[in-house]
Design a protein around this motif. Sequence first.
Motif, short mmCIF file in Angstrom:
data_model
loop_
_atom_site.label_atom_id
_atom_site.label_comp_id
_atom_site.label_asym_id
_atom_site.label_seq_id
_atom_site.Cartn_x
_atom_site.Cartn_y
_atom_site.Cartn_z
N PRO A 26 0.83 -1.21 0.00
CA PRO A 26 0.00 0.00 0.00
C PRO A 26 0.86 1.26 0.00
CG PRO A 26 0.10 -0.91 2.19
CD PRO A 26 0.83 -1.89 1.30
N SER A 27 0.27 2.34 -0.47
CA SER A 27 1.00 3.61 -0.48
C SER A 27 0.97 4.23 0.91
CB SER A 27 0.36 4.57 -1.49
OG SER A 27 0.93 5.84 -1.38
N SER A 28 2.13 4.73 1.33
CA SER A 28 2.21 5.42 2.62
C SER A 28 2.23 6.93 2.45
CB SER A 28 3.47 4.97 3.37
OG SER A 28 4.63 5.27 2.59
N ASN A 29 1.99 7.38 1.22
CA ASN A 29 2.07 8.81 0.90
C ASN A 29 0.66 9.38 0.82
OD1 ASN A 29 2.50 11.35 -0.10
ND2 ASN A 29 4.01 10.70 -1.61
N GLU A 30 0.35 10.33 1.69
CA GLU A 30 -0.97 10.93 1.69
C GLU A 30 -1.20 11.76 0.43
OE1 GLU A 30 -1.39 13.16 5.24
OE2 GLU A 30 -1.42 11.41 6.56
N ARG A 31 -0.16 12.15 -0.24
CA ARG A 31 -0.30 12.98 -1.44
C ARG A 31 -0.37 12.13 -2.69
NH1 ARG A 31 -2.55 16.99 -0.08
NH2 ARG A 31 -1.73 18.31 -1.75
N HIS A 32 -0.70 10.87 -2.53
CA HIS A 32 -0.84 9.96 -3.66
C HIS A 32 -2.25 9.37 -3.63
CE1 HIS A 32 -0.86 5.83 -5.30
NE2 HIS A 32 -0.22 6.40 -6.30
N VAL A 33 -2.87 9.20 -4.81
CA VAL A 33 -4.22 8.67 -4.85
C VAL A 33 -4.32 7.61 -5.95
CG1 VAL A 33 -5.03 10.48 -6.43
CG2 VAL A 33 -6.68 9.26 -5.02
N ARG A 34 -5.03 6.54 -5.66
CA ARG A 34 -5.34 5.53 -6.66
C ARG A 34 -6.64 5.93 -7.38
NH1 ARG A 34 -4.72 -0.47 -3.94
NH2 ARG A 34 -2.46 -0.46 -3.62
N VAL A 35 -6.65 5.78 -8.69
CA VAL A 35 -7.82 6.13 -9.49
C VAL A 35 -8.33 4.86 -10.17
CG1 VAL A 35 -8.75 7.58 -11.32
CG2 VAL A 35 -6.85 8.42 -9.91
N ASP A 36 -9.50 4.42 -9.77
CA ASP A 36 -10.15 3.26 -10.39
C ASP A 36 -11.32 3.78 -11.21
OD1 ASP A 36 -11.49 0.98 -11.14
OD2 ASP A 36 -11.20 -0.03 -9.22
N PRO A 37 -11.25 3.75 -12.55
CA PRO A 37 -12.31 4.32 -13.39
C PRO A 37 -13.67 3.67 -13.19
CG PRO A 37 -10.34 3.87 -14.68
CD PRO A 37 -10.14 3.22 -13.35
N ARG A 38 -13.70 2.46 -12.63
CA ARG A 38 -14.97 1.76 -12.46
C ARG A 38 -15.78 2.30 -11.28
NH1 ARG A 38 -12.14 -4.00 -12.10
NH2 ARG A 38 -11.02 -2.73 -10.59
N LYS A 39 -15.12 3.03 -10.39
CA LYS A 39 -15.80 3.55 -9.20
C LYS A 39 -16.29 4.97 -9.44
CE LYS A 39 -13.08 0.69 -6.01
NZ LYS A 39 -12.16 0.69 -4.85
#
Length: 573
Positions: free
Chosen positions: A250-263
């Motif tokens: 998992p990412s430990s960086n709060e300034r990073h975001v996962r983008v799932d187009p299905r959601k």
Amino acid sequence: MTPGGTSGADDTNDGRGTGHMDDAMETVDQYVFRWDAENSAGGTGFGVVAWSGERSDAADVQRALASTLDVAGENTIPGLVRIERGHRVLLGRRTLGLDPGGRAGTVCHALVGHRSVLPPITCLALHDWRWQQDELPVETVRGGLPPVPTEPLTHGRDEELFRLTDELREPTALRTLVALTAEVLRDPNRRFSVLDLSGGREPHTVLLGLWRLFGPLLGGQPLGWSFATHDSDYAKRLRFTFLTAWPTHPSSNERHVRVDPRKQTGDRAEQLARVLVDLSLAEEGGGNVSRTLERRAPQEETRRNRKDWLLRTAERALSRTPQPVQRSSPPRRTQPTPEPRPQAAAGPGPQAAAGPTEGAAPSADLRALRLIRAVRESDFSDPSLRDLIAPIAAEHPHWSRDLQLRYCHVLLEHRLFLRAGLADTEERSAVEVARLYRQAVKPFADERQVAATLATILPEETERTRSHPIARPALDHILKDGAGVSEAVWYQILKVWHPEEPPRPPRPPAPPTPSPPRTSWDQPPSHPAPTHPTTTHRDRRPWLPEVTGVGMVGAAIVACLVTILVLTILATR
């Protein structure tokens, strides 16, 4: 002060001394990265094995960027990576290769130049890496290389951008663009990793759509327009990263975001994203939405540190902009959907190392050869042809170049299957035939034998199939999309093919933009005020139709008739 926003020694010295400046930005350097026992820095592992310029500069680039360019071996699919450092940009095409032990690894052929020569828009237009006159053998090349002239890098740029923009109307690409746009609106000062469900086909298109919306605004943010259209690790310092699967850690960086187009969330950011994307797609040449947002955006650095500054900017801009009618689905195009890109400049992967022969090839190559043979033995009326083409379309991007070229010649032998019923209706069959051409034949249109065969097939079939319900619409799609043939063949076709909108011949390359010298890779990333070129420069006019030779002749005839009429009137007075 330079256009990039930095001053001092970096404007005249790129870290190698004043005698190594880029003269008027007429060339860029090229590098080849792969796993090797002795790279430019004198070590073992993934690094620079071939370079133009000084060896010390190659070692500098390797120390700064090698870890970012490497991808876990078997996870590598063809993709672009773009990295900014001050005035300098590295644009690399990463493909699957082999290390000396035969294990899967990454091969990266990279260009390094000033960011005015390699702005994001030009880099995206180069995504298929067809700028090379002679392909560089990236799997074996070693040592010194010549620099690359900038002229080939802009050849056909506008046509490629036109095609990528059109592909934004595909449902999956549009869905991904809306999802990513919404996340950028929520907080543009983050890094974004996007789940790519297209197998590497759509990230270039999605990034182009994002550039049309936010190009200059995001250019001044941390990490600028750095991206990888495919990677396996989102921990790298890239602004936009596309992955086919999420990493296990998992990412430990709060300034990073996962983008799932299905959601989908249905919040205000997503609603605004849909409106912005619709407005952008409704534009003829693009750029109006981006310019409007830029005018409404706050100029103070402190205000841009707020996470919702871009969301507020969009709300202000849209409050004064007529909004398009909301659509439940994008308008359908009359041309084929985007095809997977072949590995035009890729090195041979594990399946191609021994050559695709039936006696020694692995099982994947054997399956490909069986499919190709089955297609060769088919004809237009074969009911199983449709079932053969579908799996090939999915597997074709992972074939070696030799297998792809074999398949191309089979299609040419069958005259592109122009009369084949590849779908339930004649209209859809025509679209599928054109899609087949774009995927499997057009990428090889510059090959001498392929070009010669196309020069025979296309004019002849245009004449023979004037009223054929499948072949004629398929040819219309192929020709209007740009068949990849010479201008002489175009005029042969125009003699028998008279559409309302004639196909456009290839454009001459745009001249490179003069720019200041580059800076060292060792300096930390800077975030100057953006001066990137955009797709809406008045001197480029990428989406305006061109006047063909036929149109010029017609204009000349009209002018002659008007002259005769005037002289007749004067003579009768």
